[in-house]
Design an enzyme around this catalytic site. Structure first.
Site, PDB file in Angstrom:
ATOM      1  CB  CYS A 192      -0.928   0.007   1.209  1.00 20.31           C
ATOM      2  SG  CYS A 192      -1.787  -1.564   1.437  1.00 20.31           S
ATOM      3  CG  HIS A 203      -2.197   4.502   4.687  1.00 16.90           C
ATOM      4  ND1 HIS A 203      -2.038   4.374   3.332  1.00 16.90           N
ATOM      5  CD2 HIS A 203      -2.316   3.239   5.175  1.00 16.90           C
ATOM      6  CE1 HIS A 203      -2.053   3.088   3.000  1.00 16.90           C
ATOM      7  NE2 HIS A 203      -2.228   2.379   4.104  1.00 16.90           N
ATOM      8  CD  GLU A 215      -2.228   7.852   8.562  1.00 20.46           C
ATOM      9  OE1 GLU A 215      -1.745   8.509   7.623  1.00 20.46           O
ATOM     10  OE2 GLU A 215      -3.235   7.105   8.418  1.00 20.46           O
ATOM     11  CE  LYS A 224      -5.717   4.214   1.498  1.00 22.20           C
ATOM     12  NZ  LYS A 224      -4.781   5.339   1.704  1.00 22.20           N
ATOM     13  CG  HIS A 261      -6.449   0.681   0.830  1.00 22.98           C
ATOM     14  ND1 HIS A 261      -5.458   1.220   0.032  1.00 22.98           N
ATOM     15  CD2 HIS A 261      -5.797   0.135   1.907  1.00 22.98           C
ATOM     16  CE1 HIS A 261      -4.283   1.007   0.594  1.00 22.98           C
ATOM     17  NE2 HIS A 261      -4.474   0.357   1.731  1.00 22.98           N
ATOM     18  CG  PHE A 282      -0.321  -5.688   4.254  1.00 19.93           C
ATOM     19  CD1 PHE A 282      -0.920  -4.835   5.169  1.00 19.93           C
ATOM     20  CD2 PHE A 282      -1.117  -6.678   3.676  1.00 19.93           C
ATOM     21  CE1 PHE A 282      -2.254  -4.951   5.501  1.00 19.93           C
ATOM     22  CE2 PHE A 282      -2.458  -6.814   4.009  1.00 19.93           C
ATOM     23  CZ  PHE A 282      -3.028  -5.947   4.916  1.00 19.93           C
TER      24      PHE A 282
END
Length: 409
Positions: free
Chosen positions: A162, A301, A312, A333, A338, A397
């Site tokens: 991502c 994010h 975050e 998002k 996403h 990830f």
């Protein structure tokens, strides 16, 4: 150091099939999430996604070439075509050895993998398509773009889940700033709203399983329960400033900083204390030679998962200290879902346009305050604000962290 500017943006997203439509939808707070139509979801836990709608690849790609391209490559080619056209650059008159491509894809050709495995099981694996391998490998979006425009500079594919789209733009920025290329096409693309793609993320309990699109992707909301898969692509044209000015290019904004590091902690979960994500933000600020208090807006994010959004938030507080209270921090998002390897590229494009237009996008669908996410997340309605610096943040990830700093030009 050489200055690097953005001279073209191309997008195809769940909220629009080009940059203008995507950005206008985001400004209006439109949600691109809805029931999955790519396959039958009867009996499946996950029924919602952010699909690209009404897409006709033949408008930008030779129909003879389409059978050689998975959907993720088609998206990238369409976004690149728009970005190049918007930039006005004529590669026929450029030194193509000083023009390159970096396009990320986190997963590559999932739709083709699934269909060809089914065919192989039924008819034998010697009967799979001769284009199977070049359709599925993640680097092929970058390769096909380079082939189309005859670009002989660095051509690469960042695969950092991502964070990939952000890494691609950051790496391209450094390539130009450090003198290796003058022009780079960079960004990310993804198309894995497939049975195997959604199934894999469902099994790991990463996806939202409800049926209400308005309460599906709800970053920073106390009721968030997993991310919503999206698809699409974004490509930016980056140029050395003098190169762009010499040819009279329209300049959207400037890239001034980039940071990248790794949590080195877990294959999927971010560090709960946000410490390495905070250090990534600091790396980007230092690279840009700006102070934390110079930043006006962060495109977070913001995945709508419990760990990401709380972690975050902690990272932003660690990196910005008291200034975190004054920052506007929203997640687009909430509208697009996403897009994995394309997410950072789309969000970078939105960040540049936010600076250019003086508009901060909202986090839509927000209803319930969470004390773990107590930042100004610009809930539900965007704001007209004359902002000078914006940050785009991505976490992937594997512990990948990446961050870009943009400046109004």
């Amino acid at each position: 150091m050489r200055r690097v500017v953005v001279t073209g943006i191309g997008m195809i997203t769940p909220v629009g099939n080009n940059t203008s439509d995507s950005w206008n939808a985001v400004k209006n707070g439109e949600c691109g999430i809805g029931p999955i139509t790519h396959y039958d979801t009867t009996g499946r836990k996950v029924t919602l996604a952010g699909e690209v709608k009404g897409y006709d690849p033949s408008t930008t790609i030779d129909p003879k070439e389409l059978r050689k391209m998975d959907r993720f490559v088609q998206f990238a080619m369409t976004a690149a075509s728009e970005a190049v056209e918007a930039s006005g650059i004529d590669f026929a008159s450029e030194n193509t050895e000083r023009a390159g491509v970096i396009i990320s894809s986190g997963i590559g050709g999932f739709a083709t993998i699934q269909s060809e495995i089914i065919k192989g099981n039924e008819k034998g694996y010697d009967r799979v398509s001769p284009y199977f391998i070049p359709q599925i490998i993640s680097n092929m979006a970058a390769g096909q773009i380079a082939i189309k425009y005859g670009l002989n500079g660095m051509c690469s594919c960042v695969v950092t889940a991502c964070a990939g789209g952000t890494n691609a733009i950051g790496d391209a920025f450094h390539r130009i700033r450090d003198g290796y290329e003058d022009v780079m096409l960079c960004g990310g693309t993804e198309a894995c709203i497939t049975e195997i793609g959604i199934g894999g993320f469902t099994s790991m309990r990463a996806l939202h399983t409800g049926n209400d699109p308005k309460r599906a992707s709800i970053p920073f909301d106390k009721d968030r329960s997993g991310f919503v898969m999206g698809e699409g692509a974004a490509v930016l044209v980056l140029e050395e400033e003098e190169h762009a000015k010499k040819r009279g290019a329209n300049i959207y904004g400037e890239v001034v900083g980039y940071g990248a590091n790794c949590d080195a902690n877990h294959i999927t979960a971010p560090l709960e204390d946000g410490s390495m994500a905070a250090k990534c933000l600091t790396l980007a600020l230092n690279d840009a030679n700006v102070k934390p208090e110079d930043i006006d807006y962060i495109n977070a994010h913001g995945t709508s998962t419990h760990l990401n959004d709380s972690g975050e938030t902690k990272a932003i507080k660690l990196a910005f200290s008291e200034h975190a209270k004054k920052l506007m921090v929203s997640s687009t998002k909430s509208m697009t879902g996403h897009l994995l390897g394309a997410a950072g590229a789309v969000e970078a494009g939105f960040s540049v346009l936010a600076l250019k237009d003086g508009f901060v996008p909202a986090t839509i669908g927000y209803e319930n305050f969470d004390e773990e996410c107590d930042l100004d997340i610009v809930p539900n309605v965007g704001r007209n604000k004359d902002i000078k610096y914006a940050v785009s943040n991505s976490l992937g990830f594997g512990g990948h962290n990446a961050c870009l700093v943009f400046k109004k030009y």
